[in-house]
Every structure is written in structure tokens, then in C-alpha cells.
Design an enzyme around this catalytic site. Structure first.
Site, PDB file in Angstrom:
ATOM      1  N   GLU A   1       0.843  -1.212   0.000  1.00  0.00           N
ATOM      2  CA  GLU A   1       0.000   0.000   0.000  1.00  0.00           C
ATOM      3  C   GLU A   1       0.870   1.252   0.000  1.00  0.00           C
ATOM      4  OE1 GLU A   1      -2.533  -1.055  -1.061  1.00  0.00           O
ATOM      5  OE2 GLU A   1      -4.173  -0.914   0.360  1.00  0.00           O
TER       6      GLU A   1
ATOM      7  N   THR B   1      -5.112   6.591  -5.862  1.00  0.00           N
ATOM      8  CA  THR B   1      -5.290   6.813  -4.420  1.00  0.00           C
ATOM      9  C   THR B   1      -4.397   7.954  -3.938  1.00  0.00           C
ATOM     10  OG1 THR B   1      -5.883   4.513  -4.096  1.00  0.00           O
ATOM     11  CG2 THR B   1      -5.136   5.687  -2.150  1.00  0.00           C
TER      12      THR B   1
HETATM   13  N1  HSE Z   1      -8.507   4.677   3.161  1.00  0.00           N
HETATM   14  C1  HSE Z   1      -7.876   4.760   1.893  1.00  0.00           C
HETATM   15  C2  HSE Z   1      -8.280   6.060   1.231  1.00  0.00           C
HETATM   16  C3  HSE Z   1      -8.298   3.595   1.064  1.00  0.00           C
HETATM   17  O1  HSE Z   1      -9.476   6.347   1.245  1.00  0.00           O
HETATM   18  O2  HSE Z   1      -7.416   6.785   0.731  1.00  0.00           O
HETATM   19  C4  HSE Z   1      -7.748   3.574  -0.313  1.00  0.00           C
HETATM   20  O3  HSE Z   1      -8.287   2.449  -0.998  1.00  0.00           O
END
Ligand code: HSE
Length: 320
Positions: free
Chosen positions: A142, A194
Site C-alpha cells: 500500500e 489513491t
Molecule cells: N482509506 C484509503 C483512502 C483507502 O481512502 O485513501 C484507499 O483504498
């Protein structure tokens, strides 16, 4: 970890390969930015892992996404490299990845790759590592994908069901029981990275908004635990993130309004988008919501894909 334990695990895993299904996930579940997530029964990636003697990761992609095969640039690669280091460089992994969760969809594509890889490798090694160890390793994926470690896709992918991540330093993952839930998703075929979707967020928030948000998070978890669909429904509200990110998603407000009219409990942006998800109490409502999503997106002219599925209670699952 003692060398004997590592050697025994490696010996037991020699000459075998293991195939798993790694589920897509919905991070945030509307109000729980970075702390709540749930696993889906569809879509899932398929991955096969086997041991190799050299302490390296060899990646084969069998899909059309053109993702990197250099392990340092691949989310599964960095997670497995961390595992190799924890195994004192005594083994390596050959991994074949068939992605069905489109990268950049907001349905936990990177988490499925990194979590799937380490869970499969761990199964091969007789479950030498704990689930929390695996979450730590997979979070490196991530970090590579979005610049930040967060576990709200990784944890539900590994544990299954709904998970609450109270903290990542130290890691504290709590599985939250939930009533049966149907999930309808629409995935507009546009990419929202993201990293970009995080950069546009405000770094400071008003106390009154924070109060509203943590009230909703606490109530949503309580609603899941008490099987209280009404409470789940009224807690699916996000005053912090959705007002900013929803601007990136075509027809977001219309999809939400029409889904609620069709009987959905509520929903919002799946992870960082662009997918939108809605929760429903029963299958008929979930399909009625899908129909609304299809009508709206057909009118936008943007290619899209929809899913109607349920919450996956098992997480990454062994197939052979
Ligand atoms: N919590 C993270 C975001 C998840 O919303 O940026 C990304 O999939």
C-alpha cells in the site's frame, strides 16, 4: 524467529505450489476513513505462489494490465521481499498473478495483490507468520501504491468480513461481526489514483465535523454488531472526505440519491474511488440498486461495470 522453525517450514513447502483467491475490498465504509473496511465475494484476483531457492521474487502477470514485474515496483513483490527478509533470506518466491480487480478502481486492487501474495506464501510455509505479521508485510504494498501505509483494504482482505483498524502503530485489527449484507458497486472505467485522491484532502478539520464523524463511526460499528440495519443506514454518512472526493466521480450524487430511493441502506465512495458502493439488506434491493446505477451511467456515456455481491467472511481463500 528460530532458524529451525524456518528450515522446517521451507522443507515442508518444497515442490508444492498454492493457488488462492484474493478478494476485492471496500475501504472506509463511508465514515471510517482509513479505519474501516469490508471484504467482497466478487471480484477476486487469482494468484499462484511457489518456493524457489534463490532469495528473490519472480513475478509473472497473466492479465492485460501491464503491471511491473520488477519486485521493487510491484505491490506483491515488495510484500514478499519483506517476508524473505524475515525468513533470513533462506528462500524466494515465484508468483503468478491474474488480476480481475482493475488497478485504480477503488476496490482494493493493490491490497488484493499484496495480501494475496503473503497469505499464499504463508500457507505454503505452514502458517509460520500470524495474520498481523501478514498485514504488516502487505502494507508495504500500500505504501508503494499510494505513498502511505493504511490497512483498511489489507485487513479485511486477510481477515474477511468487516474489520476495524484501531491503530497501525502498533497494529491493532479488530474483526467486527455483521449481519448479512448485499453490496452493489458501479465501477466507472476512469482511473482515480489513491495518491491523488489523498492529496486533495484537507489536512485540518473542524471539531464539529470530527464530532459528527466519530459519532457515525461508533454508531456504524454498533449497528454491525447489533444487526441493527436502521442504525447502519443512518450512520453511513461522511462529512469529511466525501464532499471533497465525490467531485472526481461523475454522477456521484445522482447514483447515491437514486440508490437510496431504490431501498439501499446507504453507501458512498468505495475506498478512494472512482467506484461507488451501496449496502442493501436483501438481494432484490441490491439488484434494484444495480439497475439504477446502470441507467445513470448509461446516460453519462462513460463505460462502467457493475457488481452485485455479498460480504466475504473468509478473506483470502486457498483454491488447491
Ligand atoms: N482509506 C484509503 C483512502 C483507502 O481512502 O485513501 C484507499 O483504498
Amino acid at each position: 524467529m528460530c532458524l529451525n522453525t524456518i528450515n522446517e517450514a521451507i522443507e515442508a513447502a518444497k515442490d508444492t505450489s498454492l493457488t488462492i483467491k484474493a478478494p476485492g475490498t471496500v475501504a472506509n465504509i463511508v465514515c471510517g476513513f482509513d479505519v474501516l473496511g469490508l471484504a467482497l465475494n466478487d471480484p477476486c484476483d487469482i494468484m499462484t505462489v511457489k518456493l524457489i531457492e534463490d532469495p528473490v521474487v519472480v513475478i509473472h502477470n497473466v492479465d492485460d494490465y501491464g503491471l511491473p514485474t520488477d519486485p521493487l515496483k510491484n505491490v506483491a513483490g515488495v510484500a514478499l521481499l519483506e517476508m524473505i527478509e524475515r525468513l533470513e533470506n533462506r528462500v524466494g518466491f515465484d508468483v503468478t498473478i491474474e488480476k480481475k480487480i482493475m488497478p485504480g478502481s477503488g476496490i482494493g486492487s493493490s491490497a488484493a495483490s499484496s495480501a494475496g501474495a503473503v497469505v499464499a506464501a504463508n500457507h505454503l510455509l505452514n502458517n509460520i507468520f500470524s495474520n498481523d505479521d501478514l498485514v504488516q508485510m502487505a502494507m508495504l504494498g500500500e505504501k508503494l501504491a499510494s505513498g502511505v501505509k493504511h490497512a483498511d483494504n489489507i485487513a479485511p482482505c486477510i481477515y474477511g468480513g468487516v474489520t476495524l483498524i484501531r491503530s497501525i502503530h502498533p497494529l491493532d485489527v479488530i474483526s467486527v461481526p455483521s449481519p448479512p449484507l448485499y453490496v452493489t458497486l458501479v465501477h466507472p472505467q476512469i482511473e482515480v489514483r489513491t495518491e491523488d485522491a489523498r492529496q486533495i484532502l484537507r489536512k485540518q478539520i473542524l471539531l464539529k465535523d470530527a464530532i459528527r464523524q466519530w459519532g457515525n463511526i461508533a454508531a456504524l460499528v454498533t449497528g454491525f454488531m447489533k444487526n441493527d440495519y436502521e442504525l447502519i443506514s443512518r450512520s453511513l454518512e461522511d462529512v469529511l472526505i466525501e464532499p471533497i472526493r465525490s467531485i472526481l466521480i461523475p454522477a456521484f450524487d445522482e447514483v447515491k440519491a437514486k440508490s437510496l430511493e431504490a431501498g439501499a441502506l446507504g453507501g458512498g465512495i468505495s475506498g478512494s474511488g472512482p467506484s461507488i458502493f451501496m449496502l442493501s439488506r436483501n438481494e432484490a434491493t441490491a439488484y434494484a440498486v444495480e439497475k439504477k446505477m446502470q441507467e445513470i451511467y448509461t446516460n453519462t456515456g462513460i463505460p462502467f461495470h457493475t457488481y452485485v455481491t455479498t460480504v466475504n467472511m473468509e478473506g483470502v481463500k486457498q483454491m488447491n
